[in-house]
Design a protein around this motif. Structure first.
Motif, PDB file in Angstrom:
ATOM      1  N   ILE A  69       0.814  -1.209   0.000  1.00  0.00           N
ATOM      2  CA  ILE A  69       0.000   0.000   0.000  1.00  0.00           C
ATOM      3  C   ILE A  69       0.852   1.265   0.000  1.00  0.00           C
ATOM      4  O   ILE A  69       0.380   2.352  -0.345  1.00  0.00           O
ATOM      5  N   LYS A  70       2.132   1.118   0.350  1.00  0.00           N
ATOM      6  CA  LYS A  70       3.007   2.282   0.416  1.00  0.00           C
ATOM      7  C   LYS A  70       3.310   2.871  -0.957  1.00  0.00           C
ATOM      8  O   LYS A  70       3.842   3.975  -1.051  1.00  0.00           O
ATOM      9  N   ASP A  71       2.960   2.149  -2.033  1.00  0.00           N
ATOM     10  CA  ASP A  71       3.040   2.769  -3.358  1.00  0.00           C
ATOM     11  C   ASP A  71       2.176   4.023  -3.405  1.00  0.00           C
ATOM     12  O   ASP A  71       2.553   5.034  -3.997  1.00  0.00           O
ATOM     13  N   ARG A  72       1.008   3.949  -2.795  1.00  0.00           N
ATOM     14  CA  ARG A  72       0.108   5.095  -2.770  1.00  0.00           C
ATOM     15  C   ARG A  72       0.731   6.238  -1.959  1.00  0.00           C
ATOM     16  O   ARG A  72       0.747   7.391  -2.391  1.00  0.00           O
ATOM     17  N   THR A  73       1.210   5.892  -0.765  1.00  0.00           N
ATOM     18  CA  THR A  73       1.806   6.904   0.104  1.00  0.00           C
ATOM     19  C   THR A  73       2.996   7.566  -0.575  1.00  0.00           C
ATOM     20  O   THR A  73       3.142   8.800  -0.535  1.00  0.00           O
ATOM     21  N   HIS A 184      -4.652   8.617   0.520  1.00  0.00           N
ATOM     22  CA  HIS A 184      -5.539   7.503   0.860  1.00  0.00           C
ATOM     23  C   HIS A 184      -7.005   7.942   0.877  1.00  0.00           C
ATOM     24  O   HIS A 184      -7.895   7.126   0.624  1.00  0.00           O
ATOM     25  N   GLU A 185      -7.241   9.194   1.160  1.00  0.00           N
ATOM     26  CA  GLU A 185      -8.599   9.711   1.018  1.00  0.00           C
ATOM     27  C   GLU A 185      -9.031   9.689  -0.441  1.00  0.00           C
ATOM     28  O   GLU A 185     -10.156   9.286  -0.772  1.00  0.00           O
ATOM     29  N   LEU A 186      -8.135  10.086  -1.330  1.00  0.00           N
ATOM     30  CA  LEU A 186      -8.466  10.186  -2.746  1.00  0.00           C
ATOM     31  C   LEU A 186      -8.533   8.837  -3.448  1.00  0.00           C
ATOM     32  O   LEU A 186      -9.245   8.701  -4.445  1.00  0.00           O
ATOM     33  N   THR A 187      -7.805   7.848  -2.950  1.00  0.00           N
ATOM     34  CA  THR A 187      -7.724   6.564  -3.664  1.00  0.00           C
ATOM     35  C   THR A 187      -8.236   5.398  -2.822  1.00  0.00           C
ATOM     36  O   THR A 187      -9.241   4.782  -3.155  1.00  0.00           O
ATOM     37  N   GLY A 210      -0.619   6.122  10.794  1.00  0.00           N
ATOM     38  CA  GLY A 210      -2.011   6.560  10.880  1.00  0.00           C
ATOM     39  C   GLY A 210      -2.496   7.233   9.618  1.00  0.00           C
ATOM     40  O   GLY A 210      -3.678   7.581   9.514  1.00  0.00           O
ATOM     41  N   GLY A 211      -1.613   7.404   8.629  1.00  0.00           N
ATOM     42  CA  GLY A 211      -2.004   8.088   7.407  1.00  0.00           C
ATOM     43  C   GLY A 211      -3.069   7.353   6.616  1.00  0.00           C
ATOM     44  O   GLY A 211      -4.026   7.960   6.134  1.00  0.00           O
ATOM     45  N   THR A 212      -2.914   6.039   6.488  1.00  0.00           N
ATOM     46  CA  THR A 212      -3.905   5.257   5.756  1.00  0.00           C
ATOM     47  C   THR A 212      -5.270   5.345   6.426  1.00  0.00           C
ATOM     48  O   THR A 212      -6.282   5.637   5.784  1.00  0.00           O
ATOM     49  N   LEU A 213      -5.309   5.101   7.733  1.00  0.00           N
ATOM     50  CA  LEU A 213      -6.568   5.133   8.463  1.00  0.00           C
ATOM     51  C   LEU A 213      -7.212   6.516   8.402  1.00  0.00           C
ATOM     52  O   LEU A 213      -8.424   6.636   8.185  1.00  0.00           O
ATOM     53  N   ALA A 214      -6.427   7.569   8.595  1.00  0.00           N
ATOM     54  CA  ALA A 214      -6.978   8.925   8.570  1.00  0.00           C
ATOM     55  C   ALA A 214      -7.576   9.255   7.211  1.00  0.00           C
ATOM     56  O   ALA A 214      -8.661   9.843   7.112  1.00  0.00           O
ATOM     57  N   GLY A 215      -6.876   8.862   6.130  1.00  0.00           N
ATOM     58  CA  GLY A 215      -7.386   9.137   4.804  1.00  0.00           C
ATOM     59  C   GLY A 215      -8.622   8.332   4.470  1.00  0.00           C
ATOM     60  O   GLY A 215      -9.600   8.860   3.925  1.00  0.00           O
ATOM     61  N   VAL A 216      -8.598   7.040   4.792  1.00  0.00           N
ATOM     62  CA  VAL A 216      -9.764   6.183   4.564  1.00  0.00           C
ATOM     63  C   VAL A 216     -10.961   6.706   5.341  1.00  0.00           C
ATOM     64  O   VAL A 216     -12.082   6.805   4.823  1.00  0.00           O
TER      65      VAL A 216
END
Length: 366
Positions: A69-73, A184-187, A210-216
């Motif tokens: 998933i870090k490809d997105r980040t 992660h919000e956008l994708t 926490g970036g993934t969770l916050a964006g989702v």
């Protein structure tokens, strides 16, 4: 066309299905990202546990180009660096990483003749280090634990030292840069809502920065407020709570409180131990022939056992990476024995099986 559009096209064009980017007109970063990142697949499976039968969804982020998933980040962070000041050839970008983000950043930076320095620690698997080298990253190994029993604070101290001595280095700072949750919000969040459909009423997300969770959460709170969000952390992590202790599962947990999260970002919380996470990974591989990383084992364990959650009818587990990098770590009996977890992991598997746990495939999703 802005240079960054061409950069990401060169880096990601080998993704299945291909994609197109129109940068001939002024467009927002959000619109660009929506058109430039391909969705990862979900698969539908079912499990039985303690007499309960349930279908669930696995969203396999290991299908990203570098396997996580870090490809997105990495895409979001590099886009932000480019917007702040163009990344000219030879630019050095440095980041603290447990491995996956370093691989993803190195793969993109290599395409624009930039360098990546990944500050890692002894828990970074040998296979991950090999992939970092393959993508052209320079690695700096920090072997001094921090006061919390992990290495994050020590890694960040080394990043600060290198930045101080090299003013031209760029640091995206995945721990505080809001480009992290924004991507992660956008994708990721949008894909969860679309692929899960109206029947999907819960999602389990591992926590590190926490970036993934916050964006989702940001996406789902607006577009799917009915979907329950379960934050899954590691025992001994301080990402959400004040827990301390040794952490052995890569890609989940943190020695620092997340700067992105508050209690509005999730409905339920679960902290899963290393033996339980590793046990679930092994059971899943035996039954479904799907090999996932340890953080995926944590979210699946929380989903199956009901740890820290209210009942959902069709949950989704966001699986951050595949397990091929870990074949010589927690999928290896010898490695587990070396760190003193073989007996605990075996006992956790026995408990799950004695409680009737089994998985079976259902059908493929998008």
């Amino acid at each position: 066309m802005r240079r960054v559009g061409a950069v990401l096209l060169r880096a990601l064009v080998i993704l299945p299905g291909g994609w197109t980017v129109d940068r001939t007109s002024e467009r927002t970063v959000a619109a660009f990202l929506r058109n430039s990142l391909r969705p990862t697949p979900t698969v539908t499976a079912a499990f039985e546990y303690r007499g309960k039968h349930c279908k669930f969804l696995l969203k396999l982020e290991g299908e990203n180009i570098t396997g996580s998933i870090k490809d997105r980040t990495a895409s979001g962070l590099i886009l932000m660096l480019e917007r702040e000041r163009p990344l000219t050839p030879g630019t050095v970008v440095i980041e603290s990483t447990s491995g996956n983000l370093g691989i993803a950043m190195a793969s993109l930076l290599r395409q624009i003749d930039c360098r990546c320095i990944a500050v890692i620690d002894p828990r970074t698997p040998a296979a991950t280090r090999e992939r970092l080298s393959l993508w052209g990253a320079e690695t700096v190994l920090i072997d001094e634990p921090d006061q919390y029993g992990g290495y994050l604070v020590s890694r960040l101290r080394e990043v600060a030292r290198l930045l101080d001595g090299n003013p031209g280095y760029r640091w995206p700072d995945q721990y505080r840069n809001h480009a992290n949750p924004r991507i992660h919000e956008l994708t990721t969040g949008r894909e969860i809502a679309e692929q899960g459909g109206p029947a999907c009423d819960g999602v389990y997300v591992a926590v590190s920065t926490g970036g993934t969770l916050a964006g989702v959460s940001s996406y789902l709170r607006r577009h799917r407020p009915d979907m329950r969000i379960v934050a899954v952390d590691a025992v001994g992590s301080q990402a959400i709570t004040d827990s301390t202790g040794r952490r052995l599962v890569p890609g989940i947990g943190s020695s620092l409180r997340s700067s992105f999260l508050d209690e509005t970002c999730y409905d339920d919380f679960a902290a899963i131990g290393a033996a339980e996470s590793f046990a679930m990974c092994r059971v899943l591989r035996d039954d479904l022939k799907i090999t996932v990383g340890g953080s995926s084992g944590s979210v699946i364990y929380a989903m199956v056992t009901g740890t820290g959650r209210r009942e959902t009818s069709l949950p989704m587990c966001l699986c951050p990476d595949d397990g091929t990098k870990y074949l010589d770590t927690f999928y290896s009996d010898r490695w587990l024995a070396d760190i003193g977890l073989l007996d605990q992991t075996t006992a956790a598997i026995d408990r799950l099986r004695s409680d009737g746990l089994s998985f079976r495939p259902e059908r493929s999703s998008t």
